[in-house]
Design an enzyme around this catalytic site. Structure first.
Site, PDB file in Angstrom:
ATOM      1  N   ASP A  89       0.962  -1.075  -0.167  1.00 27.20           N
ATOM      2  CA  ASP A  89       0.087   0.163  -0.012  1.00 27.20           C
ATOM      3  C   ASP A  89       0.974   1.157  -0.016  1.00 27.20           C
ATOM      4  O   ASP A  89       1.854   1.126  -0.373  1.00 27.20           O
ATOM      5  CB  ASP A  89      -0.979  -0.094   1.292  1.00 27.20           C
ATOM      6  N   HIS A 146      -3.779   6.007   3.298  1.00 20.95           N
ATOM      7  CA  HIS A 146      -4.432   4.844   2.973  1.00 20.95           C
ATOM      8  C   HIS A 146      -4.014   3.649   3.555  1.00 20.95           C
ATOM      9  O   HIS A 146      -4.552   2.525   3.981  1.00 20.95           O
ATOM     10  CB  HIS A 146      -4.361   4.843   1.307  1.00 20.95           C
ATOM     11  N   SER A 162     -10.957  -0.905  -1.489  1.00 23.76           N
ATOM     12  CA  SER A 162      -9.790  -0.777  -0.420  1.00 23.76           C
ATOM     13  C   SER A 162     -10.211  -1.352   0.820  1.00 23.76           C
ATOM     14  O   SER A 162      -9.381  -1.731   1.522  1.00 23.76           O
ATOM     15  CB  SER A 162      -9.464   0.572  -0.507  1.00 23.76           C
TER      16      SER A 162
END
Length: 506
Positions: free
Chosen positions: A166, A206, A425
């Site tokens: 990520d 994220h 996600s």
């Protein structure tokens, strides 16, 4: 809607680790052509066999390139060159080159190596991790997959490591710090591994969010992840803008496969093309290099979990790509099934669609017969707002330094910071966490882990009226969302809704 990272892949090279990336490397100084005068670009060079010979490295040098990283195990090299026409020149000079595709401009040090990875260590039994922490009442997503009940039986084993490929992770976050595996964390941005913690610190947010869903610790504060006893390795492949370029994706999977990492979560698609078309010579090289790297990880015991993306597209019937390349100016192009999303459509990868709190597919989630394997909570702020999920989204860890970027933040009484987001996600890390619990229960091979997850999923039939999605047709071709199949398997939920308790045999 939270984009699931098109940092195409939605989504500093210093000290290198042992094993695959440990041997000292020599800089390759271009000789032959005069020094280039163009802008340096990064290339993925794909060779016809699973090797990168000394003669091939010399050909790179003579064509005006510098090797950033060599992966002879899969016949791929990451190369930097400022010579116009480098790719064509290299293919002309070296018959072993299958393709050379430019990816993006990265100034990185020249490194290369090729050592076999370590054997996967035996997995110690997982220990129970019952109960919730202070924000447990906000974790509707965990209740939906029966994660608290599963954790009460098996909260995971600390000998199991999940690699979160990520944007990095905030290793100072108090809900992640107890479980961070520094020895197996790395930055792959630029195509070569850098283990300095500053390099893999999350500068986007994220990655910290997905990491918390997987493995936030049971420590009395904040939230609890699906597998709170396992270790989490930050594998940074996405930059601050959320772009996951091919050289970083290849590096990330080679790292995971060489370090004995049992599970990877992949909440992105590999930029800059949403769909990589195998009938295009440049994109075919990118697709094949990434496929080889993923296969390397799988063959070394890594279960690969990937999100399906957020464009409401039917991945089984793609007709148009209106959002690529996402790092420059997108252009509409017609596509076919020769085009696929990486990594979710690579063989053997567990493809995850998203659901909301009412238990059906989220309005934004991609789907597709043959691509969707299982459905997991990703949130839905339009169709599935409930008393349990008042904003429809999923709560997880978020860096304190970036919390001002979060529109729906929560601060624990301890001061730890969390954020509500939605997207596939958010769905994929639930599956990666359950995969870690399955591995902790003694199932090891990627195929067996996938079979356990899909075989224990709760059947979910197609919605009786897909007209509820009419407000959100496919972003790429405008097609209406259509669910095909029965409760046992369909294009929206795959084999069904993720069930953590059943997956571990509870």
């Amino acid at each position: 809607m939270q984009k699931f990272f098109r940092i195409a892949a939605p989504i500093g090279v210093a000290a290198l680790a042992a094993s695959l990336f440990a041997a000292p490397a020599q800089a390759l100084v271009p000789s032959g052509p005069a020094a280039g005068t163009g802008t340096a670009q990064t290339y993925l060079v794909l060779y016809k066999g699973n090797s990168v010979s000394g003669a091939s490295l010399a050909a790179v040098r003579n064509a005006g390139g510098t090797v950033v990283q060599s992966y002879p195990q899969i016949g791929v090299a990451v190369v930097s060159s400022d010579h116009a026409g480098f790719g064509a020149a290299l293919q002309s000079a070296d018959a072993s080159v299958q393709g050379a595709a430019s990816t993006a401009s990265f100034g990185v040090a020249a490194k290369e190596d090729a050592t076999a990875g370590p054997a996967v260590a035996p997995v110690a039994p997982g220990a129970p991790a019952p109960g919730n922490d202070t924000l447990g009442a906000l974790q509707w997503d965990m209740d939906q997959i029966q994660a608290p009940a599963a954790r009460a039986v098996n909260g995971g084993s600390p000998s199991v490591v999940v690699g979160d490929i990520d944007t990095g992770l905030d290793y100072t976050h108090p809900d992640l710090a107890p479980n961070v595996d520094f020895a197996k964390s790395v930055s792959c941005v630029g195509g070569a591994p850098d283990q300095s913690p500053a390099a893999w610190m999350d500068d986007n947010g994220h990655g910290t969010h997905t990491a918390g869903t997987i493995a936030a610790a049971k420590n009395g504060i904040g939230m609890v992840g699906v597998a709170p006893n396992v270790k989490i390795a930050g594998i940074k492949a996405g930059n601050a803008d959320g772009l996951f370029y091919p050289e970083a994706v290849v590096c990330a999977f080679m790292w995971a496969g060489s370090q004995g990492i049992q599970v990877t979560n992949n909440s992105y698609f590999a930029d800059p093309w949403l769909f990589n078309c195998k009938n295009d010579p440049v994109q075919r090289s990118i697709w094949e290099a990434e496929r080889r790297a993923i296969r390397f990880a799988q063959q070394n015991g890594t279960t690969v979990v990937a999100a399906q993306d957020n464009q409401a597209d039917d991945l089984a019937h793609p007709t148009q790509d209106a959002t690529s390349p996402d790092d420059t100016t997108p252009a509409v192009r017609d596509i076919t099934n020769a085009c696929a999303v990486v990594p979710t459509e690579v063989p053997g990868v567990i493809g995850v669609t998203a659901s909301g709190n009412k238990g059906f597919k989220s309005f934004f989630s991609n789907y597709g017969s043959g691509t969707a394997d299982v459905m997991a909570p990703g949130g839905d702020s339009v169709l599935q707002v409930t008393a349990a999920a008042p904003n429809g989204r999923v709560l997880s860890t978020y860096p304190a330094a970036l919390i001002s970027h979060c529109l729906r933040k929560v601060v624990d009484p301890s001061g730890a910071t969390y954020c509500y987001l939605q997207g596939t996600s958010m769905a994929a890390p639930h599956v990666a966490g359950v995969a870690a619990l399955v591995v902790s229960s003694g199932v090891s091979s990627p195929g067996a882990v996938a079979a356990r997850i899909t075989g224990t999923a709760d059947p979910v039939a197609c919605p009786p009226d897909t007209g509820i999605y009419s407000f959100f047709p496919a972003l790429d071709n405008g097609a209406p969302q259509v669910c095909k199949g029965g409760a046992g398997y369909n294009s929206f939920s795959g084999h069904g809704a993720l069930n953590a308790l059943r997956a571990i045999g509870g």
